[in-house]
Design an enzyme around this catalytic site. Structure first.
Site, mmCIF file in Angstrom:
data_model
loop_
_atom_site.group_PDB
_atom_site.id
_atom_site.type_symbol
_atom_site.label_atom_id
_atom_site.label_comp_id
_atom_site.label_asym_id
_atom_site.label_seq_id
_atom_site.Cartn_x
_atom_site.Cartn_y
_atom_site.Cartn_z
ATOM 1 N N HIS A 121 0.783 -1.104 -0.173
ATOM 2 C CA HIS A 121 0.742 -0.285 0.228
ATOM 3 C C HIS A 121 1.159 1.120 0.202
ATOM 4 O O HIS A 121 2.225 1.510 0.394
ATOM 5 C CB HIS A 121 -0.552 0.088 0.940
ATOM 6 C CG HIS A 121 -1.662 1.078 1.872
ATOM 7 N ND1 HIS A 121 -1.742 1.902 1.315
ATOM 8 C CD2 HIS A 121 -3.138 0.365 1.542
ATOM 9 C CE1 HIS A 121 -3.419 2.794 2.126
ATOM 10 N NE2 HIS A 121 -3.877 2.185 1.336
ATOM 11 N N ASP A 198 2.377 -5.045 8.161
ATOM 12 C CA ASP A 198 1.271 -4.537 8.053
ATOM 13 C C ASP A 198 0.720 -4.702 7.663
ATOM 14 O O ASP A 198 0.321 -5.330 6.439
ATOM 15 C CB ASP A 198 1.430 -3.492 6.309
ATOM 16 C CG ASP A 198 0.106 -2.436 6.264
ATOM 17 O OD1 ASP A 198 -0.704 -2.738 6.803
ATOM 18 O OD2 ASP A 198 0.014 -1.702 5.393
ATOM 19 N N GLN A 201 -4.751 -5.381 6.329
ATOM 20 C CA GLN A 201 -5.854 -6.520 6.083
ATOM 21 C C GLN A 201 -5.670 -7.650 6.732
ATOM 22 O O GLN A 201 -6.866 -8.606 6.331
ATOM 23 C CB GLN A 201 -5.674 -6.012 4.584
ATOM 24 C CG GLN A 201 -6.250 -6.611 2.980
ATOM 25 C CD GLN A 201 -7.675 -4.872 3.612
ATOM 26 O OE1 GLN A 201 -8.323 -5.676 3.590
ATOM 27 N NE2 GLN A 201 -6.918 -3.888 2.856
ATOM 28 N N LYS A 224 -10.659 -1.553 9.651
ATOM 29 C CA LYS A 224 -11.587 -2.614 9.222
ATOM 30 C C LYS A 224 -11.522 -3.399 9.989
ATOM 31 O O LYS A 224 -11.286 -4.457 9.538
ATOM 32 C CB LYS A 224 -10.292 -2.514 8.436
ATOM 33 C CG LYS A 224 -9.042 -1.789 7.306
ATOM 34 C CD LYS A 224 -8.596 -1.919 6.502
ATOM 35 C CE LYS A 224 -8.564 -0.697 5.693
ATOM 36 N NZ LYS A 224 -6.742 -0.675 4.304
ATOM 37 N N CYS A 362 -4.634 2.526 -4.172
ATOM 38 C CA CYS A 362 -3.164 2.965 -2.752
ATOM 39 C C CYS A 362 -2.256 1.777 -3.554
ATOM 40 O O CYS A 362 -1.484 1.680 -2.930
ATOM 41 C CB CYS A 362 -4.015 2.578 -1.640
ATOM 42 S SG CYS A 362 -4.834 4.753 -1.335
HETATM 43 C C1 LIG Z 1 -6.071 -0.001 4.428
HETATM 44 C C2 LIG Z 1 -4.544 0.011 4.629
HETATM 45 C C3 LIG Z 1 -3.658 0.584 5.038
HETATM 46 C C4 LIG Z 1 -3.850 1.642 5.312
HETATM 47 O O1 LIG Z 1 -4.430 2.286 6.324
HETATM 48 P P1 LIG Z 1 -4.951 3.290 7.189
HETATM 49 O O2 LIG Z 1 -5.785 3.329 8.440
HETATM 50 O O3 LIG Z 1 -5.209 4.282 6.098
HETATM 51 O O4 LIG Z 1 -4.132 3.872 7.899
HETATM 52 C C5 LIG Z 1 -2.925 0.196 4.567
HETATM 53 N N1 LIG Z 1 -2.152 -1.110 4.409
HETATM 54 C C6 LIG Z 1 -3.060 -1.668 4.290
HETATM 55 C C7 LIG Z 1 -2.404 -2.720 3.382
HETATM 56 C C8 LIG Z 1 -4.230 -1.222 4.294
HETATM 57 O O5 LIG Z 1 -5.151 -2.289 3.934
#
Ligand SMILES: *Cc1c(COP(=O)(O)O)cnc(C)c1O
Length: 404
Positions: A121, A198, A201, A224, A362
């Site tokens: 992302h 990260d 997701q 999420k 993104c």
């Molecule tokens: C949504 C997402 C982000 C960003 O998260 P924010 O809540 O907008 O800071 C970063 N990485 C992944 C894989 C995402 O799905």
């Protein structure tokens, strides 16, 4: 087994009509919907015990402080983290990543290597590029293959004693690929590099055991995971969090302040300057309770069923291509129809009350790899149904007829 009818009744928004049609919400990878218990937690806080935390001797402040710290413990328990102060509550994934990237400024020198995956992302690319600009470190990228999987043999060859930190997402938000993070972490550690995963997701589908993973940093967002926006998690191993300098100065993160010298507070407060998102943290705790009561194993197996079903039904449409065909995949389907712009499909689906995302998600480097401007992305949550998938497939067929 999940009682989907009962679960759907927990989410007031799922009873809404959009453009006169029952809402079919397939934009869960961007943010998912909130059950009544989370909404109640927010209303309850503001109607019964709204107060600033950590500083007050009065009762409301203490009740609010306890509720906020309990939420931190819920996060700690959820991720099987050893110490509660290894959980920093942030504004979200992006904020968490920036805290770490900024902190590494003093730990890197010219010629060091930073490795990121091509599936990232933008929020897990840009902060590292900025870090490279500040330090003269070099960014290396793990490429993907046609299926949208990381090329692990290229990664292995990239690693050396110059590698200082590796970043990858646990699940790709654009393609759904579940990355082999155990292997990524193990191989990085073998050359002495730190790893940040990260999990924004992954966390809606998977409950990761952070001690077992032995990961150095893991970040995610509450919104999420049925929680509110503006709240997130930065997990860091105690030794790493002690090593990194604070990101922001302000109240709450200090021990003593004079104009000659300020000393910083201990963990987690060192990284939590200012009044935090108190209600958001508390509601996040309620969201984790809710999702754990539903059960992550139940969630994963049901969403997998939706993924298989959706993949099969969409694949029957002539001229439709699915991007991201990794064997290990979360419930995200990215697709395009030959000769049609994804935005046009998304707009027609919206007329039928169906919420999907269109665009680059993104993740422009992934779109460049496939040489496309973007995709239509349908992402499922545990409150979605096969009937809703049928509604979407019928609408995609109509859109195809209208547009080609
Ligand atoms: C949504 C997402 C982000 C960003 O998260 P924010 O809540 O907008 O800071 C970063 N990485 C992944 C894989 C995402 O799905």
């Amino acid at each position: 087994m999940l009682d989907i009818k009962k679960i759907r009744a927990d989410f007031p928004i799922l009873q809404e009509l959009v453009n006169g049609k029952p809402l079919v919400y397939f934009d869960n990878a961007a943010t998912n919907q909130k059950p009544q218990v989370v909404i109640d937690a927010i209303v309850n806080y503001y109607s019964k015990y709204n107060a600033n935390i950590h500083r007050g001797v009065h009762t409301l402040s203490q009740v609010a402080t306890d509720a906020y710290e309990q939420a931190r413990e819920k996060v700690q328990k959820h991720f099987n983290v050893k110490k509660s102060f290894e959980i920093i509550l942030t504004a979200g994934t992006t904020h968490s990543i920036n805290i770490v990237a900024s902190g590494f400024t003093s730990l890197l020198k010219k010629g060091d290597h930073i490795i990121v995956s091509a599936l990232e992302h933008h929020s897990n690319i840009v902060p590292w590029q900025m870090l490279c600009e500040r330090t003269g470190a070099e960014l290396k990228v793990i490429p993907i293959n046609e299926a949208g999987e990381l090329q692990m043999e290229v990664y292995e060859n990239m690693l050396s004693e110059k590698t200082k930190i590796v970043f990858a997402n646990h699940v790709s938000n654009a393609l759904g690929t579940i990355n082999p993070i155990e292997e990524i972490i193990e191989k990085a550690h073998a050359v002495g590099a730190a790893v940040l995963i990260d999990g924004a997701q992954a966390c809606p589908h998977i409950k990761p055991d952070l001690q077992k993973l032995d990961v150095d940093f893991y970040v995610t967002s509450a919104h999420k995971l049925c929680g509110p926006t503006g709240v997130g998690v930065l997990y860091g191993k105690e030794a790493w969090l002690n090593k990194l300098p604070p990101y922001q100065g302000g109240g709450e993160m200090i021990e003593t302040v004079t104009f000659e010298k300020t000393t910083y507070a201990g963990l987690p407060h060192k990284f939590e300057a200012g009044t935090p998102n108190i209600v958001g943290g508390i509601a996040f705790g309620a969201a984790l309770d809710y999702m754990n009561a539903v059960g992550f194993e139940n969630i994963a197996s049901y969403e997998d069923e939706l993924l298989q079903y959706g993949t099969e039904k969409l694949s029957e449409i002539e001229g439709l291509r699915i991007y991201g065909t990794s064997v290990k995949k979360a419930a995200v389907i990215s697709f395009n129809i030959e000769g049609v712009h994804p935005f046009d499909i998304g707009s027609i689906l919206d007329k039928f009350g169906i919420a999907v995302r269109t665009g680059h998600h993104c993740t422009q480097p992934i779109m460049n790899y496939y040489n496309i401007p973007g995709t239509v992305r349908a992402s499922f949550s545990f409150y979605n149904t096969k009937e809703e998938i049928d509604v979407m497939v019928a609408a995609v067929k109509k859109a195809q007829m209208m547009l080609s």
